[in-house]
Enzyme design. Structure first.
Site, PDB file in Angstrom:
ATOM      1  N   LYS A 278      84.010  26.195  37.014  1.00 46.77           N
ATOM      2  CA  LYS A 278      85.246  26.705  36.616  1.00 46.77           C
ATOM      3  C   LYS A 278      85.724  28.152  37.137  1.00 46.77           C
ATOM      4  CE  LYS A 278      88.232  25.456  34.171  1.00 46.77           C
ATOM      5  NZ  LYS A 278      88.235  25.160  32.554  1.00 46.77           N
ATOM      6  N   HIS A 279      86.834  28.345  37.925  1.00 44.34           N
ATOM      7  CA  HIS A 279      87.235  29.432  38.520  1.00 44.34           C
ATOM      8  C   HIS A 279      85.935  30.443  38.675  1.00 44.34           C
ATOM      9  CE1 HIS A 279      91.245  29.264  37.192  1.00 44.34           C
ATOM     10  NE2 HIS A 279      91.057  28.751  36.196  1.00 44.34           N
ATOM     11  N   ASN A 442      79.102  41.259  36.889  1.00 45.57           N
ATOM     12  CA  ASN A 442      77.847  41.254  36.259  1.00 45.57           C
ATOM     13  C   ASN A 442      77.727  40.113  35.714  1.00 45.57           C
ATOM     14  OD1 ASN A 442      76.977  43.964  37.215  1.00 45.57           O
ATOM     15  ND2 ASN A 442      77.875  44.929  35.175  1.00 45.57           N
ATOM     16  N   HIS A 603      80.403  38.544  44.382  1.00 41.07           N
ATOM     17  CA  HIS A 603      81.637  38.797  44.274  1.00 41.07           C
ATOM     18  C   HIS A 603      82.791  38.007  45.260  1.00 41.07           C
ATOM     19  CE1 HIS A 603      81.244  41.959  41.174  1.00 41.07           C
ATOM     20  NE2 HIS A 603      80.285  42.334  42.039  1.00 41.07           N
TER      21      HIS A 603
END
Length: 603
Positions: A278-279, A442, A603
């Site tokens: 999810k996301h 993180n 990221h």
């Protein structure tokens, strides 16, 4: 001058040049500051060649210009489509300072061109204005990119300028022109300019033509972010085939990250792997492991036969079923009918897997009224070594994170006094590391029995990650509490509603209104799950957990917090000035901790 061929050096060599810039070719769509450059060239005795509107603008500024058509003795034709595509132009640009090159150039009536100033037809702006197809096609520059690439290739002699902001530096360098180092930088900028230009054309034409190389998307992350598309790299097809449905931008971000996770977990652990995303972070991940009778009851699969693939996805989704609502699934192995039947009952947007049997496809294609997204990963595909992204007007490039995560690579260095690391813990630590490799940083992840049970993603403080993932692990464990399993649901309460109610019961933070809504699910009033209920149960049922961290634990508070959540096995990269204190804290709890030496920021 004659140049003797010698081995190619590691940096651009200083090539013989004319003592000064003698001839320049200017052809630009952006006329900003053009007159300043043209006047400076004229003042230094440079012959200026130009075309169309550029020549007109310079004449209006009082600069003497030779039309390219006069230089080539060939008129512009086809409404200007052909004007600089001529041997005298490209020979003048590409000629090396070699006697035979200069003789051949003279034979065709050309002369060396030392400076090329070109920027391209405004294709991107034309598309952005919503111009029609024919207008967009006419704004695809042909002659300009040819000259830019030719000059950039021959940067040992020729200076190429594609950006008006570089004009002052060119003016300051006259009469000799830019040095070798500057010419190399200008050439790199030029190739970036044409690469971006070509990518814009490819994207637009792919969308317009329905090419398999470019897949249009409804929008990007948000509805206002249009147009949007996805394409393969370097003219190659996408690393997956869209079998069914219309995937969105975020669906595909989830799918590509999830596929890499399960593929790596399968390779490292040798059993089917699954993930629930999810996301762009995993809500859960797991590998095949037979379920205990208790977990069969918790996961509501008592009496059902599950294939290894179905088992893996069930366990991945059940790590955090609240967050997995509307997930994107990934399986390392072909999807069979049992897995499809399980997915059929879950609220999910789509799935990516290496293959599907016919029965599974029939079941999945009917899901969501035919809109369920089914992606088939391309067999044997490996992503390029380098990956790129654009953000805020800048382009980033880095080597793909191809670090291998397995027990031999990342668990060999056990730094605590207790070095007893059984096979099950090794499996769970490897799974947790692979999971957080594809989790927004993180991040930390808790695992047990081949299943993630808590993922703490995207926190600025690492101890907050430990707390977040730990609370999720507690919720996972408390779903097996007798009071939770014994909740007297009314007939007709749906599966996801039962899941939501159990989690709400465990968390217990009701408002007056939400408590009334909660109680409406049951045939009789439900007594609270008390703090004592939770503490006594967790003391016996949440222990021996594994935790992996995507970067080093900076302080012992991470270890103290992990201990509260039943952690016994840990892995993190190490490398902090606090390593000794952190290891000492782990020793106080009798934990087993390894330094992987591999940071896994994502990221």
């Amino acid at each position: 001058h004659v140049v003797v061929a010698r081995p190619r050096p590691s940096s651009p060599p200083v090539a013989p040049m004319a003592e000064k810039i003698r001839c320049a070719l200017l052809s630009v769509s952006d006329k900003a500051n053009l007159s300043d450059l043209a006047k400076a060239l004229a003042a230094n005795g440079v012959t200026v060649l130009s075309t169309g509107g550029t020549a007109k603008a310079m004449r209006e500024a009082g600069v003497a210009v030779t039309d390219v058509s006069e230089y080539t003795q060939s008129p512009e034709v086809m409404d200007g489509r052909v004007k600089t595509l001529h041997p005298r132009v490209h020979g003048g640009i590409l000629a090396r300072p070699l006697e035979q090159d200069l003789q051949q150039l003279e034979q065709i009536g050309g002369r060396p061109i030392d400076l090329v100033v070109v920027n391209l037809y405004p294709f991107e702006a034309t598309v952005a204005k919503g111009a029609d197809y024919a207008t967009c096609v006419e704004n695809i520059d042909i002659g300009g990119p040819c000259m830019v690439r030719a000059a950039a290739k021959n940067h040992q002699r020729v200076s190429i300028v594609v950006d008006p902001t570089d004009y002052p530096a060119i003016i300051a360098s006259l009469p000799s022109g830019p040095d070798a180092a500057t010419r190399a930088k200008l050439a790199a900028k030029a190739f970036a300019h044409t690469a971006h230009y070509d990518s814009m054309i490819c994207s637009w034409l792919g969308r317009e033509s329905g090419s398999e190389l470019v897949t249009p998307l409804k929008y990007g992350c948000n509805p206002q972010q249009v147009p949007a598309s996805i394409s393969g790299i370097g003219g190659q097809p996408l690393p997956f085939e869209v079998v069914n449905g219309k995937p969105g931008y975020i669906n595909l971000l989830d799918a590509l990250n999830a596929w890499q996770l399960v593929k790596e977990a399968r390779a490292a652990l040798g059993v089917p792997a699954a993930a629930s995303f999810k996301h762009v972070s995993p809500a859960g991940a797991a590998v095949y492991e037979p379920l205990s009778p208790e977990l069969e009851r918790v996961y509501e699969v008592e009496g059902k036969t599950l294939s290894p693939a179905a088992n893996a996805y069930l366990r991945a989704r059940q790590a955090d079923p609240l967050c997995s609502f509307g997930d994107f699934a990934a399986l390392s192995d072909p999807v069979d009918a049992q897995t499809a039947e399980f997915l059929k009952t879950e609220v999910s947007d789509g799935i990516i897997a290496p293959d599907y049997d016919e029965a599974a496809l029939e079941i999945l294609k009917a899901k969501k009224k035919g809109a369920f997204i089914i992606l088939k990963a391309r067999p044997g595909f490996e992503p390029p070594a380098l990956e790129r992204r654009e953000l805020g007007g800048a382009r980033f490039e880095q080597r793909r994170n191809d670090a291998v995560i397995d027990a031999a690579s990342t668990l060999a260095s056990v730094v605590t006094k207790n070095k007893d690391l059984p096979a099950g813990a090794q499996r769970d630590l490897v799974l947790a590391q692979i999971c957080i490799k594809y989790t927004q940083s993180n991040s930390v992840g808790y695992a047990t029995a081949g299943q993630m049970v808590g993922v703490g993603a995207g926190q600025q403080s690492r101890v907050d990650c430990v707390k977040l993932a730990g609370r999720k692990a507690q919720t996972w464990a408390l779903r097996a509490h007798p009071k939770v399993l014994g909740l007297p649901f009314k007939e007709g309460v749906k599966r996801q509603e039962r899941i939501n109610a159990r989690v709400a019961y465990i968390e217990g933070d009701f408002t007056k209104e939400s408590l009334a809504q909660f109680q409406s699910n049951f045939t009789q009033p439900v007594e609270p799950l008390t703090a004592e209920d939770k503490t006594s149960f967790l003391k016996e049922h949440l222990k021996g957990l594994c935790i992996a961290s995507d970067a080093f634990f900076p302080f012992r508070d991470n270890i103290d917090t992990a201990a509260r959540f039943g952690v016994h096995y840990l892995v993190h990269p190490g490398g902090s000035v606090q390593d000794e204190a952190v290891t000492s804290a782990a020793d106080e709890y009798g934990m087993v901790m390894a330094h992987s030496g591999v940071r896994l920021f994502h990221h």
